[in-house]
Design an enzyme around this catalytic site. Sequence first.
Site, PDB file in Angstrom:
ATOM      1  N   ARG A  42      -8.192   8.548   3.780  1.00  0.00           N
ATOM      2  CA  ARG A  42      -9.184   7.531   3.414  1.00  0.00           C
ATOM      3  C   ARG A  42     -10.022   7.118   4.617  1.00  0.00           C
ATOM      4  O   ARG A  42     -11.252   7.062   4.549  1.00  0.00           O
ATOM      5  CB  ARG A  42      -8.444   6.311   2.840  1.00  0.00           C
ATOM      6  CG  ARG A  42      -9.299   5.084   2.605  1.00  0.00           C
ATOM      7  CD  ARG A  42      -8.439   3.919   2.140  1.00  0.00           C
ATOM      8  NE  ARG A  42      -7.392   3.592   3.104  1.00  0.00           N
ATOM      9  CZ  ARG A  42      -7.580   2.868   4.202  1.00  0.00           C
ATOM     10  NH1 ARG A  42      -8.765   2.356   4.470  1.00  0.00           N
ATOM     11  NH2 ARG A  42      -6.588   2.633   5.046  1.00  0.00           N
ATOM     12  N   ARG A  43      -9.341   6.828   5.728  1.00  0.00           N
ATOM     13  CA  ARG A  43     -10.075   6.439   6.933  1.00  0.00           C
ATOM     14  C   ARG A  43     -10.896   7.607   7.449  1.00  0.00           C
ATOM     15  O   ARG A  43     -12.068   7.460   7.805  1.00  0.00           O
ATOM     16  CB  ARG A  43      -9.090   5.977   8.013  1.00  0.00           C
ATOM     17  CG  ARG A  43      -8.391   4.677   7.633  1.00  0.00           C
ATOM     18  CD  ARG A  43      -7.203   4.367   8.533  1.00  0.00           C
ATOM     19  NE  ARG A  43      -6.564   3.109   8.130  1.00  0.00           N
ATOM     20  CZ  ARG A  43      -5.312   2.786   8.411  1.00  0.00           C
ATOM     21  NH1 ARG A  43      -4.536   3.617   9.090  1.00  0.00           N
ATOM     22  NH2 ARG A  43      -4.818   1.636   8.019  1.00  0.00           N
ATOM     23  N   ARG A  74       0.868  10.563  13.966  1.00  0.00           N
ATOM     24  CA  ARG A  74       1.991  10.011  13.196  1.00  0.00           C
ATOM     25  C   ARG A  74       2.863   9.162  14.112  1.00  0.00           C
ATOM     26  O   ARG A  74       2.639   9.102  15.302  1.00  0.00           O
ATOM     27  CB  ARG A  74       2.848  11.151  12.604  1.00  0.00           C
ATOM     28  CG  ARG A  74       2.248  11.892  11.429  1.00  0.00           C
ATOM     29  CD  ARG A  74       2.205  11.117  10.135  1.00  0.00           C
ATOM     30  NE  ARG A  74       3.380  10.310   9.839  1.00  0.00           N
ATOM     31  CZ  ARG A  74       4.483  10.752   9.281  1.00  0.00           C
ATOM     32  NH1 ARG A  74       4.594  12.013   8.939  1.00  0.00           N
ATOM     33  NH2 ARG A  74       5.498   9.945   9.049  1.00  0.00           N
ATOM     34  N   CYS A  88      -1.085   7.401  -2.218  1.00  0.00           N
ATOM     35  CA  CYS A  88      -1.488   6.653  -1.029  1.00  0.00           C
ATOM     36  C   CYS A  88      -2.252   7.555  -0.075  1.00  0.00           C
ATOM     37  O   CYS A  88      -2.904   7.102   0.842  1.00  0.00           O
ATOM     38  CB  CYS A  88      -0.279   6.042  -0.348  1.00  0.00           C
ATOM     39  SG  CYS A  88       0.893   7.251   0.257  1.00  0.00           S
ATOM     40  N   LYS A 110       0.815  -1.217   0.000  1.00  0.00           N
ATOM     41  CA  LYS A 110       0.000   0.000   0.000  1.00  0.00           C
ATOM     42  C   LYS A 110       0.849   1.268   0.000  1.00  0.00           C
ATOM     43  O   LYS A 110       0.342   2.339  -0.325  1.00  0.00           O
ATOM     44  CB  LYS A 110      -1.002  -0.005   1.153  1.00  0.00           C
ATOM     45  CG  LYS A 110      -0.506   0.426   2.478  1.00  0.00           C
ATOM     46  CD  LYS A 110      -1.713   0.715   3.354  1.00  0.00           C
ATOM     47  CE  LYS A 110      -1.267   0.990   4.767  1.00  0.00           C
ATOM     48  NZ  LYS A 110      -2.390   1.189   5.653  1.00  0.00           N
ATOM     49  N   ASP A 111       2.132   1.161   0.353  1.00  0.00           N
ATOM     50  CA  ASP A 111       3.018   2.328   0.318  1.00  0.00           C
ATOM     51  C   ASP A 111       3.689   2.504  -1.043  1.00  0.00           C
ATOM     52  O   ASP A 111       4.397   3.486  -1.260  1.00  0.00           O
ATOM     53  CB  ASP A 111       4.103   2.199   1.397  1.00  0.00           C
ATOM     54  CG  ASP A 111       3.541   2.256   2.810  1.00  0.00           C
ATOM     55  OD1 ASP A 111       2.492   2.903   2.996  1.00  0.00           O
ATOM     56  OD2 ASP A 111       4.144   1.646   3.713  1.00  0.00           O
ATOM     57  N   ARG A 115       2.274   5.295  18.505  1.00  0.00           N
ATOM     58  CA  ARG A 115       0.841   5.577  18.420  1.00  0.00           C
ATOM     59  C   ARG A 115       0.079   4.933  19.561  1.00  0.00           C
ATOM     60  O   ARG A 115      -0.787   5.550  20.180  1.00  0.00           O
ATOM     61  CB  ARG A 115       0.279   5.060  17.092  1.00  0.00           C
ATOM     62  CG  ARG A 115       0.810   5.839  15.908  1.00  0.00           C
ATOM     63  CD  ARG A 115       0.112   5.428  14.628  1.00  0.00           C
ATOM     64  NE  ARG A 115       0.877   5.868  13.481  1.00  0.00           N
ATOM     65  CZ  ARG A 115       0.390   5.995  12.273  1.00  0.00           C
ATOM     66  NH1 ARG A 115      -0.871   5.708  12.028  1.00  0.00           N
ATOM     67  NH2 ARG A 115       1.146   6.405  11.280  1.00  0.00           N
TER      68      ARG A 115
HETATM   69  N1  LIG Z   1       0.907   3.706   6.026  1.00  0.00           N
HETATM   70  C1  LIG Z   1       1.642   2.980   7.017  1.00  0.00           C
HETATM   71  C2  LIG Z   1       1.487   1.506   6.862  1.00  0.00           C
HETATM   72  N2  LIG Z   1       1.958   0.874   5.768  1.00  0.00           N
HETATM   73  C3  LIG Z   1       1.679  -0.467   5.904  1.00  0.00           C
HETATM   74  C4  LIG Z   1       1.051  -0.651   7.108  1.00  0.00           C
HETATM   75  C5  LIG Z   1       0.647  -1.981   7.621  1.00  0.00           C
HETATM   76  C6  LIG Z   1      -0.467  -2.662   6.904  1.00  0.00           C
HETATM   77  C7  LIG Z   1      -0.208  -3.147   5.522  1.00  0.00           C
HETATM   78  O1  LIG Z   1       0.750  -3.888   5.234  1.00  0.00           O
HETATM   79  O2  LIG Z   1      -1.008  -2.827   4.665  1.00  0.00           O
HETATM   80  C8  LIG Z   1       0.908   0.599   7.742  1.00  0.00           C
HETATM   81  C9  LIG Z   1       0.344   0.879   9.071  1.00  0.00           C
HETATM   82  C10 LIG Z   1      -1.125   1.235   9.099  1.00  0.00           C
HETATM   83  O3  LIG Z   1      -1.699   1.663   8.103  1.00  0.00           O
HETATM   84  O4  LIG Z   1      -1.723   1.118  10.183  1.00  0.00           O
END
Ligand SMILES: NCc1[nH]cc(CCC(=O)O)c1CC(=O)O
Length: 321
Positions: A140-141, A158, A251, A89-90, A164
């Site tokens: 998004r969330r 962050r 993203c 996702k990154d 967190r």
């Molecule tokens: N943006 C940060 C990120 N990048 C990947 C993950 C973990 C979950 C994944 O592999 O999709 C997270 C943490 C989150 O969103 O809580």
Amino acid sequence: MAPAVSSPPRIIRIASRKSQLALVQTYWVQEQLQKHFPDRTFEVHTMSTQGDNILDVALAKIGDKGLFTKELEVGMLKNETDFAVHSLKDLPTKLPEGLVLGCVTERENPADALVVHEKFKDKQLETLPEGAVVGTSSLRRLAQLRHRFPYLTFKDIRGNLNTRLAKLDAGEFDALILAVAGLQRLGMGDRIHQVIPSEISLHAVGQGALGIECRSDDAEVLSLIKVLEHTPTAQRCYAERAFLRELEGGCQVPIGVNTVIEGEQLTLTGVVASLDGQKLVKDSITGNATDAEQLGTQLAHKLREQGAAEILAEIFAEVGR
Ligand SMILES: NCc1[nH]cc(CCC(=O)O)c1CC(=O)O
């Protein structure tokens, strides 16, 4: 061309971020490859990315594409490393010239999770009181939850997972939204209070899967990493990524997805929402899983016709890009 019999096989250099989650993921890939190819050597090379260094600015504000991946990509292009392990996702949907997404691994649960402060241990997302402070760094969330729960207070957060969770436990937040997959991979699955159903919020493109990126002309590395590919996950993620690419979102845009494969059919659902949660367009498309990318592109066109382009244009104006 095959190397001469006498020359030892080359050492394969894996690029990774240094975060705890990144290392867990990278060592998993290293271990799996070592099992498949016991005679080869796989070395992990760690580096920091822009996203690791800038911790005091909201992601959405610095939200440049490739925040967590660029330095790793430069290293591969300079031939200092051979492949990089990313949280898919990154990884931006458009890769630099000379690099490809060579492998998508089996996905964990791609959903988001609600994690709550002790005092709300009897609550669910639906029963949190008015004004409860919910921490998330993701537009998004934010957009999807605001749409459904406009009476909650959303606050940017962050830092890595431990930071967190410490902020939550210290009372700075009443609840957090985090990826199920990240919590599970770090052995913190017990903090998952509720898995957020897709009817409430759709997950990020590629969430829960690992993407392995390498040089497009490196046939040897491409064939090594391919053994870790999980075809259904790859099909789902290719559909999701094509959808995001076509909408030209990075993203850090309020775009969510869900994918289901049943037999040979893949169903992709997508959502685009405004930051205030007021406008939301959502639709689905079903077709052959082997046409994954085409389905993603078609769904993007469908949502555009329903107003997605206007929502995104407003956000880019607001966030300043
Ligand atoms: N943006 C940060 C990120 N990048 C990947 C993950 C973990 C979950 C994944 O592999 O999709 C997270 C943490 C989150 O969103 O809580």
